[in-house]
Design an enzyme around this catalytic site. Structure first.
Site, PDB file in Angstrom:
ATOM      1  N   HIS A 183       0.823  -1.203   0.000  1.00 33.13           N
ATOM      2  CA  HIS A 183       0.000   0.000   0.000  1.00 33.13           C
ATOM      3  C   HIS A 183       0.862   1.260   0.000  1.00 33.13           C
ATOM      4  CE1 HIS A 183      -4.140  -1.323   0.173  1.00 33.13           C
ATOM      5  NE2 HIS A 183      -3.817  -2.270   1.064  1.00 33.13           N
ATOM      6  N   ARG A 237       2.306   2.315  -3.344  1.00 32.87           N
ATOM      7  CA  ARG A 237       1.395   2.856  -4.355  1.00 32.87           C
ATOM      8  C   ARG A 237       1.507   4.378  -4.468  1.00 32.87           C
ATOM      9  NH1 ARG A 237      -4.535  -0.069  -4.147  1.00 32.87           N
ATOM     10  NH2 ARG A 237      -4.096  -1.664  -5.703  1.00 32.87           N
ATOM     11  N   ASN A 255       2.257 -16.417 -17.954  1.00 35.53           N
ATOM     12  CA  ASN A 255       3.478 -17.170 -17.668  1.00 35.53           C
ATOM     13  C   ASN A 255       3.786 -18.143 -18.796  1.00 35.53           C
ATOM     14  OD1 ASN A 255       5.506 -18.128 -15.425  1.00 35.53           O
ATOM     15  ND2 ASN A 255       4.558 -19.989 -16.188  1.00 35.53           N
ATOM     16  N   TYR A 268       7.274 -18.234 -21.904  1.00 32.87           N
ATOM     17  CA  TYR A 268       8.240 -19.289 -22.178  1.00 32.87           C
ATOM     18  C   TYR A 268       7.858 -20.147 -23.363  1.00 32.87           C
ATOM     19  CZ  TYR A 268       9.597 -17.942 -17.480  1.00 32.87           C
ATOM     20  OH  TYR A 268       9.973 -17.205 -16.384  1.00 32.87           O
ATOM     21  N   ASP A 306       2.735 -25.252 -22.463  1.00 30.15           N
ATOM     22  CA  ASP A 306       3.555 -24.523 -23.428  1.00 30.15           C
ATOM     23  C   ASP A 306       4.595 -25.473 -24.003  1.00 30.15           C
ATOM     24  OD1 ASP A 306       6.133 -24.463 -21.927  1.00 30.15           O
ATOM     25  OD2 ASP A 306       5.009 -23.234 -20.511  1.00 30.15           O
ATOM     26  N   THR A 364      12.406 -19.820 -11.928  1.00 30.39           N
ATOM     27  CA  THR A 364      12.977 -20.998 -12.571  1.00 30.39           C
ATOM     28  C   THR A 364      14.301 -20.668 -13.234  1.00 30.39           C
ATOM     29  OG1 THR A 364      11.751 -20.525 -14.608  1.00 30.39           O
ATOM     30  CG2 THR A 364      10.697 -21.956 -12.980  1.00 30.39           C
ATOM     31  N   GLY A 390       8.238 -14.019  -9.843  1.00 30.88           N
ATOM     32  CA  GLY A 390       7.921 -15.201  -9.064  1.00 30.88           C
ATOM     33  C   GLY A 390       6.675 -15.070  -8.216  1.00 30.88           C
TER      34      GLY A 390
END
Length: 454
Positions: A245, A248, A356, A360, A384, A404, A416
């Site tokens: 918060h 922001r 995500n 990849y 994917d 990763t 992440g």
């Protein structure tokens, strides 16, 4: 049935039955000692047999024989003063007395007489026969008793009904004992499962903590640990939420200053770079706030939604945002598939999952999305054709701030948080999520959500 409870029950029952068996074995010498005074036993029963025969006749003597056979497994023959049997010789005694006692026609009992010995019956030991002289009104009677072996007499003393009742009582005691031990352990196990599922308010005290033994002490220590853990995690969540918060406001001021600098003709390349980093930081703050809300929200509101339509909408939005450079998204789903869920949270999870996968995805290879019903479950798969994930990290990619590949995530803007949000949303919907590398390359994330059958 709980395996620990079953183990307690079996072992306790086995121990009691072993005790009964040992008592049975130990009791046999005692029974033999008691049977050493066979003459007194035969004398008493013989006196009663003579009295019944002389007062009430052969019928009463037969009834006494039947009662002795049933209750004491004891047979007898009563020989009158003249040498003849008062009643027919019992069948089981024929082969023992055929050369010693005449039949009711005056001749000795032979093997071919009307009552031969039972086929295959082993001969009783000689000392199982006891003969006593019993005086009567007509003279001296000869009373011959066939006593049972010690183990047979012991079984007769207990009786099948008594043995069955004893085993039943032992089973009930074993059941009560097993429940007394297993119930507190089951309470601790249930509290631990609730904590593992994310309910940090779970406590074992209401079930186990009132006990004044080692199990009660263990439950109180568990509750103390759970309270400390809840406090620490709560402080961490509040810190994460408050920091998000607080970030922001400076981000909003940075965007205003950036627009003012652009309006005054500042260097475009530098300002565009600042704008890009500010947008990434704003996206990270928004994801952190979403994750913090999922962690701390006690309940979420569900409504009936069309999951198939929601997936298509999210896929279209992700395709539009990524533009021509983004991987194509292929959706395979029924026309309609209803589910009780929170549409806002589920949309956020699906958006993070597709974004995500697009990061990849291999060039010219589509991101494949499939949805199908399996009994009372909905199975969503997003696959994917990228490089996949290190097998050691497959179980960790749904934890926050796990990358990763640091280089790839940095270049693609990942921090992440996206997959952590996916896992939290699925958990709040009482579902499960897992990832696996495909044999022909790429990563497949599978989400299973419960739904009403039908």
């Amino acid at each position: 049935m709980n395996r620990l409870f079953l183990r307690f029950f079996v072992w306790f029952l086995a121990a009691n039955l072993a005790t009964v068996a040992a008592t049975f074995v130990i009791a046999q010498p005692v029974l033999r000692a008691l049977q050493q005074d066979r003459s007194a036993l035969a004398q008493n029963l013989g006196q009663r047999a003579v009295e019944l025969f002389e007062q009430k006749g052969p019928r009463a003597l037969r009834e006494l024989l039947q009662t002795s056979r049933r209750d004491q497994l004891l047979s007898f023959a009563l020989i009158r003063p003249g040498g003849r049997p008062a009643i027919p010789i019992p069948r089981e005694m024929h082969h023992r007395l055929r050369d010693r006692v005449p039949d009711d026609r005056g001749g000795p009992i032979r093997q071919g007489s009307a009552h031969p010995p039972p086929s295959g019956r082993p001969a009783e030991p000689r000392d199982s026969l006891v003969t006593v002289e019993v005086p009567g009104q007509a003279g001296n009677y000869r009373f011959i008793a066939l006593l049972p072996p010690p183990h047979t007499a012991l079984l007769s003393a207990f009786g099948p009904l008594r043995i069955g009742v004893s085993v039943l009582v032992l089973a009930i005691l074993a059941l009560a004992f097993s429940q007394a031990l297993a119930r507190p352990l089951q309470g601790l196990s249930a509290a631990a499962r609730r904590m593992a599922a994310g309910d940090l308010s779970a406590r074992a005290g209401p079930v186990v903590g009132l006990r004044h033994d080692e199990l009660g002490e263990l439950a109180r220590e568990f509750d103390s640990m759970a309270a400390q853990l809840e406090k620490l995690v709560g402080s961490q969540q509040r810190l994460l939420r408050d920091m998000s918060h607080e970030l922001r406001s400076p981000l909003a001021r940075l965007e205003v200053a950036l627009e003012l600098a652009r309006g005054r003709g500042g260097p475009k390349a530098e300002l565009d770079r600042i704008g890009l980093e500010a947008a990434r930081l704003a996206d990270l703050v928004e994801q952190l706030l979403t994750y913090a809300r999922l962690e701390s929200a006690p309940e979420i509101l569900f409504e009936t939604i069309d999951l198939a339509r929601l997936i298509r909408d999210v896929a279209e939005d992700a395709q539009f945002v990524s533009g021509a450079s983004g991987a194509r998204i292929s959706v395979s789903a029924p026309d309609s598939l209803l589910l009780d869920a929170n549409p806002t949270l589920l949309r956020s999870a699906l958006d993070n999952l597709l974004r995500n996968a697009q990061k990849y995805a291999a060039d010219s290879q589509a991101v494949e999305v499939s949805l199908e019903r399996e009994a009372a479950q909905l199975c969503l798969r997003v696959r994917d054709h990228g490089p996949g994930v290190d097998p050691d990290l497959l179980s960790k990619i749904f934890d926050p701030f796990v990358r990763t590949s640091a280089a790839r995530d940095r270049s693609s803007g990942g921090y992440g948080i996206g997959l952590a949000i996916v896992a939290q949303v699925v958990r709040r919907h009482r579902g499960s999520v897992q990832a696996r590398n495909m044999a022909d390359g790429g990563l497949c994330v599978e989400i299973v959500l419960p739904c009403k059958a039908g």
